[in-house]
Design an enzyme around this catalytic site. Sequence first.
Site, mmCIF file in Angstrom:
data_model
loop_
_atom_site.group_PDB
_atom_site.id
_atom_site.type_symbol
_atom_site.label_atom_id
_atom_site.label_comp_id
_atom_site.label_asym_id
_atom_site.label_seq_id
_atom_site.Cartn_x
_atom_site.Cartn_y
_atom_site.Cartn_z
ATOM 1 N N GLU A 76 0.813 -1.215 0.000
ATOM 2 C CA GLU A 76 0.000 0.000 0.000
ATOM 3 C C GLU A 76 0.851 1.272 0.000
ATOM 4 O OE1 GLU A 76 -2.651 0.491 3.357
ATOM 5 O OE2 GLU A 76 -3.657 2.152 2.344
ATOM 6 N N ASP A 103 -0.515 -5.269 3.039
ATOM 7 C CA ASP A 103 -0.966 -4.098 3.793
ATOM 8 C C ASP A 103 -0.182 -4.084 5.111
ATOM 9 O OD1 ASP A 103 -2.208 -2.037 5.103
ATOM 10 O OD2 ASP A 103 -4.225 -2.581 4.413
ATOM 11 N N ILE A 105 -0.113 -2.049 7.738
ATOM 12 C CA ILE A 105 -1.025 -1.925 8.893
ATOM 13 C C ILE A 105 -2.429 -1.805 8.302
ATOM 14 C CG2 ILE A 105 -1.766 -0.660 10.946
ATOM 15 C CD1 ILE A 105 0.931 0.671 11.132
ATOM 16 N N ASP A 106 -3.267 -2.783 8.521
ATOM 17 C CA ASP A 106 -4.668 -2.631 8.119
ATOM 18 C C ASP A 106 -5.435 -2.237 9.377
ATOM 19 O OD1 ASP A 106 -6.789 -2.715 6.186
ATOM 20 O OD2 ASP A 106 -7.542 -4.437 7.311
ATOM 21 N N THR A 108 -5.127 1.545 10.307
ATOM 22 C CA THR A 108 -4.262 2.634 10.782
ATOM 23 C C THR A 108 -5.001 3.588 11.716
ATOM 24 O OG1 THR A 108 -2.919 2.487 8.799
ATOM 25 C CG2 THR A 108 -2.778 4.544 10.011
ATOM 26 N N ASP A 231 -6.068 -5.066 1.042
ATOM 27 C CA ASP A 231 -6.995 -5.247 2.171
ATOM 28 C C ASP A 231 -7.603 -6.650 2.151
ATOM 29 O OD1 ASP A 231 -6.976 -2.413 2.947
ATOM 30 O OD2 ASP A 231 -8.198 -2.068 1.156
HETATM 31 C C1 IPD Z 1 -8.776 0.482 6.006
HETATM 32 C C2 IPD Z 1 -9.362 -0.549 6.918
HETATM 33 C C3 IPD Z 1 -10.799 -0.195 7.253
HETATM 34 C C4 IPD Z 1 -11.645 -0.046 6.019
HETATM 35 C C5 IPD Z 1 -11.021 0.960 5.074
HETATM 36 C C6 IPD Z 1 -9.582 0.566 4.750
HETATM 37 P P1 IPD Z 1 -6.144 1.038 6.217
HETATM 38 O O1 IPD Z 1 -7.427 0.178 5.670
HETATM 39 O O2 IPD Z 1 -9.353 -1.834 6.339
HETATM 40 O O3 IPD Z 1 -11.398 -1.206 8.041
HETATM 41 O O4 IPD Z 1 -12.938 0.373 6.371
HETATM 42 O O5 IPD Z 1 -11.798 0.982 3.908
HETATM 43 O O6 IPD Z 1 -9.020 1.527 3.904
HETATM 44 O O7 IPD Z 1 -6.217 2.374 5.556
HETATM 45 O O8 IPD Z 1 -6.222 1.105 7.682
HETATM 46 O O9 IPD Z 1 -5.017 0.200 5.693
HETATM 47 CA CA CA Z 2 -6.045 -1.455 4.524
HETATM 48 CA CA CA Z 3 -2.836 0.157 5.491
#
Ligand code: IPD
Ligand code: CA
Ligand code: CA
Length: 283
Positions: A76, A103, A105-106, A108, A231
Site C-alpha cells: 500500500e 498491507d 497496517i490494516d 491505521t 486489504d
Molecule cells: C482500512 C481498513 C478499514 C476499512 C477501510 C480501509 P487502512 O485500511 O481496512 O477497516 O474500512 O476501507 O481503507 O487504511 O487502515 O489500511
Molecule cells: Ca487497509
Molecule cells: Ca494500510
Amino acid sequence: MAETHRYTLGGKSFTAVAVNTAAKAGEWVHSKLGNYSNLSTKYSSSDLVTEVDKGSETLIRNLIHTHFPDHAFLGEEGVGAGPAASSQALRKAADSEYLWVVDPIDGTTNFVHGFPFFSVSIALAYRGEVIVGVVYDPSRDELFVAEKGKGAYVRGKRLQVAPQRALSDSLLGSGFPADRDYALPCNLRGINALTPKVRNIRSAGSAALHLAYVAAGRLTGFWEIGLNSWDIAAGALLVQEAGGTVSDTLGNPYSLEVRNVVASNGLIHQEFLDELAAAGATK
Ligand code: IPD
Ligand code: CA
Ligand code: CA
C-alpha cells in the site's frame, strides 16, 4: 496442495517466510502503539498514514526480498493514494509470476487512536491466484494462515466458517470507507438495509481482520465497497480455505481486482447479495 502450485524456492517455504515476516512486522507495529510521531492524510481527511505504516512496509519488503529477490511486491505505501493509482499499480504487477500483496497496517485509524484492532496482511499470488495468505493481529497474538488447498489455521486449529443458514441469524461485519464521495454512501445504503435484517453488524476497522473472523466463524459474513487488493487478498484465501465464499458485490468470483467484496460462510451468500442489490448498494 494444488499440484500446479510451487510453495518453495531453494528449499525455502513461502508460507514460513510470510508467517515470520507478518509476526516480526506485527510485533514491531504493536511496540509503536501510541508512539508514532508523524501523522498525515492521503486520499481523504480520514485516510491516515504514519511513519509506522511506512516502516512496517519497508521491513516486510526487505525480509521478503532477502529470501525471494526475484518476486514482485505490491504494498500500500509504495502506491499513490486513491483507487486509480492502486488499480494501475495492480495492472502493472499483474503479469508477475510471484507477487506479494501487502498491507503493512490494516486499521491505521485504530493504531493511531490506540484501539487494539489492526493487523498486518501478507498474501502471495502465483500468476494472479492467491496461494498463501497471512493476517496477524498483534494485540491478541493471533496469526491466521492459509495455503491454497490446505486449509486455514489459527494457533494450529483448523478454521471453519460459521453455521448460520439465514441472514436473520447472522452477525455481519462491514466498514466505513475513507472515500466519502463514492464508497461511503454506497456502503451506508447497505448498512441501512441490512441492519434491521441481521442479528447485528460490527465495524471494528480492519477489513483483513474482519475477513479472518469470517474464516474463523466469528462473523457470518463481511462486505465493504471500495477496498484495495492488499486489504482483501490474504483474508479472501482464509475465508475460501475455511469453507466460505468470496465474490464481488455482483456475485463474480474473487480475484485480485475485486474492490467491492462480499465474503460469507457460503450458506447466506445469495441472500446477502440479493439484499445489497435491492438496496442499490453494490457499486
Ligand atoms: C482500512 C481498513 C478499514 C476499512 C477501510 C480501509 P487502512 O485500511 O481496512 O477497516 O474500512 O476501507 O481503507 O487504511 O487502515 O489500511
Ligand atoms: Ca487497509
Ligand atoms: Ca494500510
